[in-house]
Motif scaffolding. Structure first.
Motif, short mmCIF file in Angstrom:
data_model
loop_
_atom_site.label_atom_id
_atom_site.label_comp_id
_atom_site.label_asym_id
_atom_site.label_seq_id
_atom_site.Cartn_x
_atom_site.Cartn_y
_atom_site.Cartn_z
N ILE A 16 47.10 -3.06 60.64
CA ILE A 16 46.05 -2.25 60.03
C ILE A 16 46.39 -0.80 60.30
CG2 ILE A 16 43.64 -1.49 60.31
CD1 ILE A 16 42.76 -4.31 60.54
N GLY A 17 46.27 0.03 59.27
CA GLY A 17 46.52 1.46 59.43
C GLY A 17 45.21 2.22 59.50
N LEU A 18 45.31 3.53 59.57
CA LEU A 18 44.13 4.39 59.61
C LEU A 18 44.21 5.42 58.49
CD1 LEU A 18 41.54 5.53 60.89
CD2 LEU A 18 42.99 6.85 62.47
N GLY A 19 43.29 5.30 57.54
CA GLY A 19 43.17 6.30 56.48
C GLY A 19 42.38 7.50 57.00
N CYS A 20 42.99 8.67 56.92
CA CYS A 20 42.40 9.86 57.53
C CYS A 20 41.65 10.76 56.55
CB CYS A 20 43.50 10.67 58.22
SG CYS A 20 44.35 9.78 59.54
N MET A 21 41.61 10.44 55.28
CA MET A 21 41.02 11.30 54.27
C MET A 21 39.61 11.75 54.61
SD MET A 21 40.19 10.44 50.25
CE MET A 21 38.75 9.45 50.66
N GLY A 22 38.75 10.79 54.98
CA GLY A 22 37.34 11.10 55.19
C GLY A 22 37.07 12.02 56.36
N MET A 23 38.08 12.27 57.18
CA MET A 23 37.91 13.19 58.29
C MET A 23 37.78 14.64 57.82
SD MET A 23 40.75 11.67 60.93
CE MET A 23 40.62 10.01 61.62
N SER A 24 38.25 14.89 56.58
CA SER A 24 38.27 16.27 56.09
C SER A 24 37.51 16.50 54.80
CB SER A 24 39.73 16.72 55.88
OG SER A 24 40.45 16.67 57.09
#
Length: 328
Positions: A16-24
């Motif tokens: 499983i990876g971590l999508g970081c989009m929503g952090m910004s």
């Protein structure tokens, strides 16, 4: 941490990876301190696959990820993307895949991320005005120059994937895949499997809808773009929330959360599939990772297929402008 391989003979990444989009951007207020803590917590748990793009927060997300991994670069398999062009005010200006833009976009991403090399570099959206062979040819030169290790495509159609892979080895294709977005099962998944390309599933939780925590459009902050998303408004919302209720029932029977069940379904699509659920909070990250321990029987999978067969979700997965750029 369980690991999976991206394509035949490709790199090994966390399952499983971590999508970081929503952090910004897009999902309400930012919390940089918690976002960086979430990335650090992911690395502590052995999750090494981080996903960002130059358009998220108009570059802010890459800078955030860069700060988070500054002293831990060797623990990270880092993916970013180019191709969605935005103006100074954040406005969307279109898609570019011409060789000059490929070069300048990569250099800008390297600078924002603070790294010497990008592990996986995707074309975020296909530029239909530029032959894919030209775009991928320019990307291949980035590999030759040591700026990029592996190449990927996002939201590319089957024919485009074939042409791209004939130009240079494509390691991963990323498209949307979840219980309520199953388009990839028709042509994209069979194509990448035939070619030995890895598959990365974004929005595996249906932009949060499949977590079971959304009960009303009013649950979203005023600056959350889901307030205007086709599947989160009007009659579509009411129809979709009813479907999620049935998924919730099965999750209770399995003793897991609705989000974990939805992720387990994506993971069960095959060992060549790596979902990258996005979150900016540590508690949800732990919940997502625990989905790796949820085992689905054939009966469970059949039941989920009956609840949410392909095409069951009401509304398009993007607004009209967004739909014009996918599966190209």
């Amino acid at each position: 941490m369980k690991m999976r391989t991206l394509g035949t003979g490709g790199p090994s990444v966390s399952a499983i990876g971590l999508g970081c989009m929503g952090m910004s951007e897009f999902y309400g207020a930012r919390d940089e301190q918690e976002s960086i803590a979430t990335i650090h917590h992911a690395l502590d748990q052995g999750l090494n696959f981080l996903d960002t793009a130059d358009m998220y927060g108009s570059g802010d997300n890459e800078e955030l990820v860069g700060r988070a991994i500054k002293d831990r670069r060797d623990e990270v398999f880092l993916a970013t993307k180019f191709g969605n062009v935005r103006g100074e005010g954040g406005e969307f200006l279109g898609v570019r895949g011409d060789p000059d833009y490929v070069r300048t976009a990569c250099d800008a991403s390297l600078k924002r991320l603070g790294v010497d090399v990008i592990d996986l570099y995707y074309q975020h959206r296909v530029d239909t005005n530029v032959p894919i062979e030209e775009t991928v040819g320019a990307m291949a030169r980035l590999v030759e120059n040591g700026k990029v290790r592996f190449l990927g495509l996002s939201e590319a159609a089957a024919d485009t994937i074939r042409k791209a892979n004939d130009t240079h080895r494509i390691t991963a294709v990323q498209t949307e895949l979840s219980l309520w977005s199953r388009d990839a099962e028709d042509e994209v998944l069979p194509t990448v499997r035939e070619l030995g390309i890895g598959y990365v599933a974004y929005s595996p939780l249906g932009r949060g809808f499949l977590t079971g925590q959304i009960r009303s459009p009013d649950d979203f902050p005023d600056d959350d773009y889901r307030r205007f998303h086709p599947r989160f408004t009007g009659d579509n919302f009411r129809k979709n929330i009813a479907l999620v209720g049935e998924v919730e029932d099965l999750a209770k029977e399995k003793g897991c959360t609705t989000a974990q069940l939805a992720l387990a379904w994506v993971l069960a699509k095959g060992e060549d599939v790596v979902p990258i659920p996005g979150t900016k909070r540590r508690k949800y990250l732990d919940e997502n990772i625990a989905a790796l321990d949820v085992e689905l029987t054939d009966a469970d999978l059949q039941r989920l297929d009956s609840i949410l067969p392909p095409g069951a979700a009401a509304g398009d997965r993007y607004h009209a402008q967004g739909m014009a750029t996918v599966n190209r």
